[in-house]
Design an enzyme around this catalytic site. Sequence first.
Site, PDB file in Angstrom:
ATOM      1  N   ASP A   1       1.180  -1.085  -0.435  1.00 31.58           N
ATOM      2  CA  ASP A   1       0.095  -0.023   0.320  1.00 31.58           C
ATOM      3  C   ASP A   1       0.535   1.258  -0.003  1.00 31.58           C
ATOM      4  O   ASP A   1       1.654   1.164  -0.005  1.00 31.58           O
ATOM      5  CB  ASP A   1      -1.026  -0.035   1.165  1.00 31.58           C
ATOM      6  CG  ASP A   1      -2.155   0.568   1.004  1.00 31.58           C
ATOM      7  OD1 ASP A   1      -2.766   1.594   0.391  1.00 31.58           O
ATOM      8  OD2 ASP A   1      -3.209   0.435   2.126  1.00 31.58           O
TER       9      ASP A   1
ATOM     10  N   ASP B   1     -10.484   2.373  -3.438  1.00 32.61           N
ATOM     11  CA  ASP B   1     -11.701   1.538  -1.920  1.00 32.61           C
ATOM     12  C   ASP B   1     -12.648   1.630  -2.507  1.00 32.61           C
ATOM     13  O   ASP B   1     -13.659   1.294  -1.166  1.00 32.61           O
ATOM     14  CB  ASP B   1     -10.894   2.634  -1.400  1.00 32.61           C
ATOM     15  CG  ASP B   1      -9.883   2.349  -0.624  1.00 32.61           C
ATOM     16  OD1 ASP B   1      -9.417   1.607  -0.648  1.00 32.61           O
ATOM     17  OD2 ASP B   1      -9.348   3.697   0.444  1.00 32.61           O
TER      18      ASP B   1
END
Length: 738
Positions: free
Chosen positions: A482, A552
């Site tokens: 990430d 997301d």
Amino acid sequence: MLNISFNEATRTFHLSNIHISYIMQVEQHNILTHTYFGRKVSGYHQIAQYPEISREFEVNFAENREGDRAYSIGTQLLEFPVYGTGDFRQTACLIRHEDGTTVSDFRYVGHEIIEGTQELSQLPSVYVEDVTEAKTLIIELRDELVQLTLKLRYTIFENHPVIVRSASIENSGTQTSFIEKIASMSLDFPERQFDLIQLNGAWGRERMLERERVRTGIKLLDSKRGTSSHHQTPFIALCDSDTTEFFGEIFGAQLIYSGSHEMSVERDPFGQVRMLLGIQSTGFRWQLQPGEQFEAPEVMIAFSDKGLNGLSQANHTFIKQHIIPRRYANLERPVLINNWEGTYFDFTEQKLHAIIDEASQLGLELFVLDDGWFGTRNDDNSSLGDWHINYDKLPKGLNGLANYTHSKQMKFGLWVEPEMISQNSHLFRQHSDWAIQAPHRPLSLGRGQCVIDMSRQEVRDNIFGQLCAILDTVEIDYIKWDMNRHLSEAHSLALSAEQQGELPHRFVLGVYDLMKRITTRYPNILFESCSGGGGRFDLGILRYMPQTWTSDNTDAIARLFIQYGSSLAFPINSMAAHVSATPNHQTHRHTSLAMRAAVAFAGVFGYEMDLTELSQADKEIISRQVEYYKQHRQLIQSGIFTRLISPFGDSNECAWQFSNRDKTEHLVMYYQVLSHASYPAKKFRLRNLCANTVYRVTSEEQSFIARGDELMHIGFYIYPQFKGDFQARVYHVEAMKE
Ligand code: DGJ
């Protein structure tokens, strides 16, 4: 036939394969001009020589002292326009020399043709497994006064409508120069009315497809964020205004780069169009000392005369074969469960065991432990940089959890965020200078964290060592990598004042170095990249990590747009897509489990919810969904993807189709967004079938037989009609045995 030829008499280069031709010419004064890029032509007889038009108020080129006012580089189609000698359009290259001048004058001096590709030294490059798959032309141009050499590289491939370009500058003189702008490519088109297609967005709304008429002037699309960003995917396309999903010409370019970038389209007063892509020039300044070389990232340009679908399919095939490591091109990806939206930071070992137990019952194949397993990280304010297991949360450590997962016949995956440092961390307390920061100025936080200075070797070594300590001792099958904030105060405490303009690019080079070291050392780990969802979905990262967390935003309706937009540039098996809880955590919308799965099916499928809270009925549905996806996984992940109906614009629907290579099996997904009274009876047509083959079409509600030509030309109605908002129908279309 793959070919690169140079006609000595006309000094014309012609790169061609069965799909495309790319033609350039060395003109008078050794200026390299652009002639043509598009559908393959068998040869070129100088029919498109730029006409000698005398244009008032253009600057006539420096050497042109014989009163010839018809030659001006300001209106020519140039191959790599540089600043300072009379081309006033957007420049591909601006270099400041020691005496302060910014004039560049690169002239052709020679060229070389090699088999295969030429790898860049620090940047991700396209590759071939066999040199016969491609040929590369390297054209050398020199600015004699300052002894700088510009090399333009063009690679053409065996069977793709694609050219990969890059540019580099070498300093063979005695002065230090500063590169203030260097594009990877410039492409000039003669007068033509184009539309521009871009993929823009924001967090949770990545890769929204926007199309507009190219008007006179400059349209600049960019990222100054240190990453390719959610906001502007480093991809643009130019197409004729009548180009559709299935018809018409389109040119799509995308950078193989993950940092700040800029892309411009300029239509000059004569209707000529210039398309430029490269690294961001704002704040950029690269010191090039004698003997040094600077390489700009590669860019891939694809051509299609079959509309947006042709471009999308060309991109998918090329990226799978020449960018993503080839072993992943068609390798089936496991169906996963990720605990992030199920628990966020709030988990215990016991809770994770319960999720794993459920997951294994439901047929899931990979459990991913997301953020919160290290340091003292119970929220997003601490511990980045301290990659040590939190034994309070995981008393048996990662090994205990990995073993538990494996004992349930599932793979084990882990989340990391190596490019970040929290102020509240041991690492920051020891090395606060490792955070990217400008001296004597406040250190801005993003998501409560700082970016670690990946331009520094000692920083990369430290993080590499910490990651290896885990990966060497725990059996890990998958890593989610990430990156959750952008670069501000982009300054390195380790670089000289003269070199500060290099930091954003050096940061990216450092990230690539670390990714390369880690992915090479652990070839059996499947890596998925992520950046607050799909904030760094680009070809640079895909060179190291074959799949990306698309967004997301897991809401089924939002995902129709995100996945449809993404599919123009990126292959389906690089797009991770999860089913999450309802109401959705990002949009607060309620959708059925069936709708959520039908959308997530069109990607690398998984779940991201607390499985321990499911009703028995939902468990049964999920277990059937997992089974269905596994059954069709090969077709979805490795098949040919066709965009049937776009959700963008006024559309209330969306549809796409997956087909195998011999067209005997297809999966078609149709979605309706809102329900309306007196809504039209919706009929739609399939693509890519064999006209004479008889197919059986099966959905949960229907089963019928039809020939390919009927399905492609007559089409069929969505029946029974949908009742209510947010509905999907999935059709399996299979050739019947004769
Ligand atoms: C952002 C990612 O996109 C999410 O999936 C999750 O991994 C969080 N970061 C964790 O902090």
